[in-house]
Design an enzyme around this catalytic site. Structure first.
Site, PDB file in Angstrom:
ATOM      1  N   ARG A  37      24.361   3.765  37.269  1.00  0.00           N
ATOM      2  CA  ARG A  37      24.898   5.058  37.715  1.00  0.00           C
ATOM      3  C   ARG A  37      24.187   6.239  37.074  1.00  0.00           C
ATOM      4  O   ARG A  37      24.423   7.386  37.448  1.00  0.00           O
ATOM      5  CB  ARG A  37      26.392   5.139  37.399  1.00  0.00           C
ATOM      6  CG  ARG A  37      27.220   4.138  38.151  1.00  0.00           C
ATOM      7  CD  ARG A  37      28.668   4.301  37.799  1.00  0.00           C
ATOM      8  NE  ARG A  37      29.218   5.512  38.352  1.00  0.00           N
ATOM      9  CZ  ARG A  37      29.797   5.602  39.545  1.00  0.00           C
ATOM     10  NH1 ARG A  37      29.897   4.536  40.295  1.00  0.00           N
ATOM     11  NH2 ARG A  37      30.268   6.730  39.980  1.00  0.00           N
ATOM     12  N   GLU A 490      10.728   3.889  47.717  1.00  0.00           N
ATOM     13  CA  GLU A 490      11.641   4.244  46.619  1.00  0.00           C
ATOM     14  C   GLU A 490      11.434   3.427  45.362  1.00  0.00           C
ATOM     15  O   GLU A 490      11.698   3.913  44.270  1.00  0.00           O
ATOM     16  CB  GLU A 490      13.109   4.229  47.066  1.00  0.00           C
ATOM     17  CG  GLU A 490      13.678   2.891  47.416  1.00  0.00           C
ATOM     18  CD  GLU A 490      15.130   2.978  47.904  1.00  0.00           C
ATOM     19  OE1 GLU A 490      15.772   4.015  47.731  1.00  0.00           O
ATOM     20  OE2 GLU A 490      15.605   1.989  48.468  1.00  0.00           O
TER      21      GLU A 490
HETATM   22  C1  G6P Z   1      21.442   6.116  47.355  1.00  0.00           C
HETATM   23  C2  G6P Z   1      20.964   4.707  47.047  1.00  0.00           C
HETATM   24  C3  G6P Z   1      20.598   3.983  48.347  1.00  0.00           C
HETATM   25  C4  G6P Z   1      21.771   3.999  49.311  1.00  0.00           C
HETATM   26  C5  G6P Z   1      22.265   5.430  49.558  1.00  0.00           C
HETATM   27  C6  G6P Z   1      23.580   5.443  50.305  1.00  0.00           C
HETATM   28  O1  G6P Z   1      20.375   6.882  47.831  1.00  0.00           O
HETATM   29  O2  G6P Z   1      19.844   4.749  46.180  1.00  0.00           O
HETATM   30  O3  G6P Z   1      20.248   2.633  48.063  1.00  0.00           O
HETATM   31  O4  G6P Z   1      21.383   3.426  50.527  1.00  0.00           O
HETATM   32  O5  G6P Z   1      22.502   6.097  48.311  1.00  0.00           O
HETATM   33  O6  G6P Z   1      24.562   4.859  49.496  1.00  0.00           O
HETATM   34  P1  G6P Z   1      25.921   4.274  50.020  1.00  0.00           P
HETATM   35  O7  G6P Z   1      26.624   3.817  48.774  1.00  0.00           O
HETATM   36  O8  G6P Z   1      26.630   5.386  50.696  1.00  0.00           O
HETATM   37  O9  G6P Z   1      25.603   3.149  50.932  1.00  0.00           O
END
Ligand code: G6P
Length: 610
Positions: A37, A490
């Site tokens: 996080r 990424e």
């Molecule tokens: C961030 C993460 C991604 C993810 C995106 C959406 O950018 O690094 O891996 O796809 O958030 O996150 P969520 O928890 O909403 O799927």
């Protein structure tokens, strides 16, 4: 001094031992479990007898533990924080916890206090001395202010949060009332883990999963404390709400550990057969509850960010084939695209692994205001998105720790296929062949995983020196190409773009020169011939063609410099298999280039800010 709202995403951890045992090693462990996080800085506060001790610094938790000697300390109660800043300096003083003037109140915070400047000025006028540039510090001073007026500590916190505008998950430790860990939640996740000999408070379940599966998910407006023999929660928004019901987390503690894998990302890629299997079962049970809503809706917006948007796009392509009127919308664009047209006859299907992504939650709030029904697909059962949805489906992917989504992308697609089957069943439409294919995915993927891994490693050896790449696909292959491109960008930091293959003629092809890598997602469907024509165009300009193609496909093989063969199954399901070699390719390129794929620079697992 420059003072600004921090715009941070953070992990919060706290622990109290019921039998006065030392908790510091477990507190460090909790923070490590939450490192995904944030990893810019970290800090701890604990009670040593009646003194409040604070230790914090910028840098990683491992470095901090080495340098600070925190593991030599002992305490039976403590709080901790790991921080990821999108702006606002990363410095020792800005690291949490933040203290009041007396140094008796320590606060860790996730979120943003919008009105902190005016609160700070007010407190400074009253004589409070600030040490950091953060918005969080106003909270410890506000509590100090009310506590000094003779209120109980809980009352002082309540009065302080009444002054705050913004979002927060807060955990507070004080020597004034040293047998308790205090907390409050508004708009940021916070949960309590109830163990046999300890009680935990954290931003996310994996923080304490290795010691307990029993959790209480806090709701907006909840405020309270945990002590050795009591958990006290009241809700300041709705005083009639009782305590939240305890839940039994259906995750296995091993799922939140790396085990023998060098990185979480690789472990989570390898977990996909099991994760997909579990997801099929769990979504099949829950999808019935949303069928009527979907069939009665005028229009379905599918909303997500990052990989969750790409799986939403997959659903749009798939559902359109079956006559369902859907549109995938990038969450942060939702207001502009649908903010004036979405209405009470529509459904907003919000897709999010974490269920905490700010943009997705914002889109949901806009849609709710206009009366639309909200259905969410989440992985994290204790999430905000789940709480604010009318109905929610929780996938069975298990905890995902690596920052880049892997198993939650493939399980989102599997979920959409299962949901479609249940919808079509209700209409008496046959979808058995697709479901049969989906049920074979876990076994096929297990059998092929090693092969995909070896292939990806070989291609990565060649890719690792490249600076750019294109990922091309058509139809259902396009969202897969987008996801493959995102992974490479990424975690391996290679500039990469993805286009619908047909569109690549309208600009991107200008960049092709000898050796430019083009990754082609070739499905065995009506787009096959167009894909082949596109490859020929790319090849004739010198591109290096890496093709993911159906097993035994001679024509595409002959045009390609590298191939990965994908076992045949129904064309609506087969694309799930394609994403796995792409994840492995990005992983190996990242590792070969010397990067940590679990902690890509500047990125966070859940983006809880604008
Ligand atoms: C961030 C993460 C991604 C993810 C995106 C959406 O950018 O690094 O891996 O796809 O958030 O996150 P969520 O928890 O909403 O799927």
């Amino acid at each position: 001094m420059q003072v600004e709202a921090e715009t941070v995403m953070c992990g919060i951890a706290a622990i109290i031992s019921k039998n006065f045992r030392n908790v510091i090693p477990k507190l460090v462990r909790m923070l490590k479990n939450l490192e995904y996080r944030g990893y810019d800085s970290c800090g701890f506060a604990f009670l040593d007898g009646t003194s409040l001790v604070v230790a914090k610094a910028k840098g990683t938790i491992d470095n901090f533990v080495k340098k600070s000697g925190i593991l030599k300390q002992t305490s039976d109660i403590g709080i901790a924080h790991t921080r990821w800043a999108t702006h606002g300096a990363v410095s020792d003083t800005n690291a949490h916890p933040h203290l009041d003037c007396s140094g008796d109140i320590a606060v860790v915070h996730n979120g943003i206090i919008d009105n902190f400047m005016e609160l700070r000025e007010e407190l400074e006028r009253k004589g409070h001395i600030f040490r950091s540039e953060t918005d969080t510090e106003v909270i410890s001073h506000l509590i100090e202010h009310y506590y000094s007026q003779g209120k109980s500590f809980l009352e002082a916190i309540k009065m302080a949060i009444r002054k705050l505008r913004g979002t927060y998950a807060l955990v507070i430790l004080t020597r004034h009332d040293g047998d308790k860990i205090f907390f409050a939640r508004n708009g940021q996740p916070l949960m309590i883990g109830v163990g046999n000999s300890e009680i935990y408070v954290a931003s996310d379940i994996p923080a304490f999963l290795e010691w307990t599966k029993k959790a209480l998910i806090l709701r907006d407006g909840d405020i309270g404390f945990v002590s050795r023999n009591e958990i006290y929660i009241e809700n300041v928004i709705n005083p009639d709400l009782g305590m939240p019901e305890p839940i039994e987390v259906p995750w296995d503690p091993d799922q939140a550990q790396k085990g023998e894998f060098p990185f979480f990302m690789l472990k989570e890629i390898y977990e996909q057969p099991d994760a997909i299997q579990r997801t099929i079962m769990s979504v099949l049970h829950k999808a019935e509850g949303i069928v009527d809503d979907i069939l009665n809706a005028d229009f379905i917006y599918i909303v997500g960010a990052g990989s969750s948007y790409y799986s939403s796009l997959y659903a749009q392509y798939l559902y359109a084939r079956w006559g369902l009127r859907t549109m995938a919308v990038i969450a942060s664009e939702f207001e502009d695209i649908a903010g004036h047209v979405v209405d009470r006859n529509d459904i907003v299907f919000a897709v999010s692994q974490s269920g905490e992504t700010f943009d997705t939650i914002q889109a949901v709030k806009i849609a709710k205001k206009r009366g639309a029904k909200i259905i969410s697909l989440v992985n994290n059962m204790g999430s905000t998105l789940r709480m604010i949805s009318d109905k929610s489906i929780v996938m069975g992917a298990g905890p995902e720790i690596g920052v880049a989504a892997t198993k939650t992308f493939s399980t989102q697609i599997a979920s959409f296929i299962v949901i479609l089957k249940v919808i079509l069943d209700a209409q008496g439409v046959d979808y058995e062949e697709q479901m049969k294919s989906l049920s074979m995915v876990p076994r096929v993927l297990s059998e092929k995983m090693k092969h995909f891994d070896e292939k990806a490693m070989l291609i990565a050896e060649w890719m690792k020196t490249k600076t750019d790449a294109f990922f091309l696909g058509r139809g259902l292959g396009y969202p897969i190409a987008l996801e493959g491109s995102l992974k490479l960008k990424e975690i391996a930091y290679i500039h990469s773009e993805s286009y619908p293959a047909g569109e690549s003629k309208h600009g991107p092809i200008a960049l092709i020169e000898k050796g430019f890598p083009v990754i082609e997602i070739i499905l065995n469907d009506k787009n096959y011939d167009a894909m082949i024509a596109g490859i020929q165009e790319m090849k004739s300009r010198g591109a290096m063609i890496i093709s993911l193609l159906p097993e035994g496909d001679q024509k595409a093989s002959e045009l390609s410099d590298h191939i990965v063969e994908i076992p045949h199954m129904h064309e609506e399901v087969m694309p799930i298999l394609y994403v796995v070699p792409l994840q492995l390719l990005a992983y190996h390129v990242a590792v070969k280039r010397g990067y940590d794929p679990d902690k890509p620079r500047n990125l966070a697992k859940s983006v809880t800010v604008k």
